[in-house]
Design a protein around this motif. Structure first.
Motif, mmCIF file in Angstrom:
data_model
loop_
_atom_site.group_PDB
_atom_site.id
_atom_site.type_symbol
_atom_site.label_atom_id
_atom_site.label_comp_id
_atom_site.label_asym_id
_atom_site.label_seq_id
_atom_site.Cartn_x
_atom_site.Cartn_y
_atom_site.Cartn_z
ATOM 1 N N ALA A 170 0.843 -1.205 0.000
ATOM 2 C CA ALA A 170 0.000 0.000 0.000
ATOM 3 C C ALA A 170 0.871 1.245 0.000
ATOM 4 N N LEU A 171 0.557 2.192 -0.874
ATOM 5 C CA LEU A 171 1.286 3.466 -0.899
ATOM 6 C C LEU A 171 0.962 4.294 0.343
ATOM 7 N N LEU A 172 -0.301 4.241 0.789
ATOM 8 C CA LEU A 172 -0.750 5.082 1.893
ATOM 9 C C LEU A 172 -0.947 4.228 3.137
ATOM 10 N N ILE A 173 0.119 4.038 3.887
ATOM 11 C CA ILE A 173 0.047 3.241 5.107
ATOM 12 C C ILE A 173 -0.199 4.169 6.299
ATOM 13 N N PRO A 174 -0.773 3.643 7.394
ATOM 14 C CA PRO A 174 -1.054 4.486 8.560
ATOM 15 C C PRO A 174 0.184 5.252 9.024
ATOM 16 N N GLY A 175 -0.045 6.539 9.312
ATOM 17 C CA GLY A 175 1.031 7.400 9.767
ATOM 18 C C GLY A 175 1.663 8.226 8.656
ATOM 19 N N THR A 176 1.417 7.849 7.400
ATOM 20 C CA THR A 176 1.997 8.577 6.277
ATOM 21 C C THR A 176 1.345 9.959 6.143
ATOM 22 N N ARG A 177 2.169 10.960 5.971
ATOM 23 C CA ARG A 177 1.642 12.276 5.646
ATOM 24 C C ARG A 177 1.370 12.337 4.152
ATOM 25 N N VAL A 178 0.273 12.988 3.781
ATOM 26 C CA VAL A 178 -0.111 13.056 2.372
ATOM 27 C C VAL A 178 -0.447 14.502 2.021
ATOM 28 N N ARG A 179 0.097 14.952 0.918
ATOM 29 C CA ARG A 179 -0.250 16.258 0.374
ATOM 30 C C ARG A 179 -0.846 16.047 -1.017
ATOM 31 N N LEU A 180 -2.050 16.577 -1.244
ATOM 32 C CA LEU A 180 -2.656 16.514 -2.571
ATOM 33 C C LEU A 180 -2.038 17.626 -3.424
ATOM 34 N N ARG A 181 -1.426 17.245 -4.513
ATOM 35 C CA ARG A 181 -0.774 18.232 -5.395
ATOM 36 C C ARG A 181 -1.547 18.324 -6.702
ATOM 37 N N GLU A 182 -1.995 19.515 -7.035
ATOM 38 C CA GLU A 182 -2.789 19.679 -8.255
ATOM 39 C C GLU A 182 -1.920 19.527 -9.493
ATOM 40 N N VAL A 183 -2.381 18.701 -10.418
ATOM 41 C CA VAL A 183 -1.758 18.569 -11.739
ATOM 42 C C VAL A 183 -2.861 18.722 -12.771
#
Length: 206
Positions: free
Chosen positions: A192-205
């Motif tokens: 999984a790319l998004l595992i618990p604890g991972t910070r995520v930023r949505l970047r507009e493309v």
């Protein structure tokens, strides 16, 4: 924050920690990531629980140690990694979400990309991460009528959560965009790319 923490037996190789919310879940998960129980093989956080999997039958000392875990939120630098998730904001519900939140689409996109999100827990489908950290004014209800098919890569909002569908499936989240990121790959470690604890930023493309 509540200090309620209950430890329950769970089969012959696990203990279930019950708490009152996502902050306490994150605190328990972080504490056990940094200082695992002897024989700890996995942690499975959810909205109000953390399942602690062991390679042996649990002992009373394990329960006692879990009951002493801190319930304060982890420090901001405790995320195991950061993922920059490229998103095309053209989802079929984007205008509806803008109306629900009382702001024009460009401002909505700006606020979504500025949000500092964290994967609270996984579920629903392999690779699906429930992202917390949306400002409260961006919390929107699920669609009144779920879709029978949401395409893989769709990015949606529901209540206090954001998320991206790793594969096509039914779903009732408000879809605001899409990503080409590979969210789940059995040949990757971790898959999984998004595992618990991972910070995520949505970047507009575009």
């Amino acid at each position: 924050m509540s200090d309620r923490l209950v430890v329950l037996p769970y089969g012959d190789r696990a203990l279930l920690v019950e708490v009152d919310g996502l902050d306490a879940v994150a605190a328990v998960r972080t504490a056990l990531d940094h200082d695992p129980l002897p024989g700890q093989v996995d942690l499975v956080p959810a909205a109000r629980t953390v399942l602690v999997l062991l390679d042996r039958p649990p002992a009373e000392t394990d329960s006692a140690r879990l009951r002493r875990l801190p319930l304060t939120p982890p420090a901001g630098d405790d995320a195991v990694r950061t993922v920059d998730l490229p998103v095309v904001f053209d989802g079929p519900d984007l205008s509806d979400v803008a109306d629900l939140t009382g702001r024009p689409v460009p401002q909505l996109v700006e606020e979504l990309t500025a949000a500092e999100l964290t994967v609270a827990f996984g579920g629903f489908a392999p690779g699906f991460g429930y992202l917390t950290g949306l400002p409260e004014h961006l919390h929107v209800p699920r669609r009144s009528t779920p879709r029978t098919r949401v395409p893989a890569g769709a990015v949606g909002l529901a209540g206090p959560f954001a998320g991206a569908y790793p594969r096509a499936s039914p779903g009732g989240w408000q879809l605001v965009g899409r990503t080409d990121a590979v969210l789940f790959d059995v040949d990757r470690d971790p898959p999984a790319l998004l595992i618990p604890g991972t910070r995520v930023r949505l970047r507009e493309v575009r």
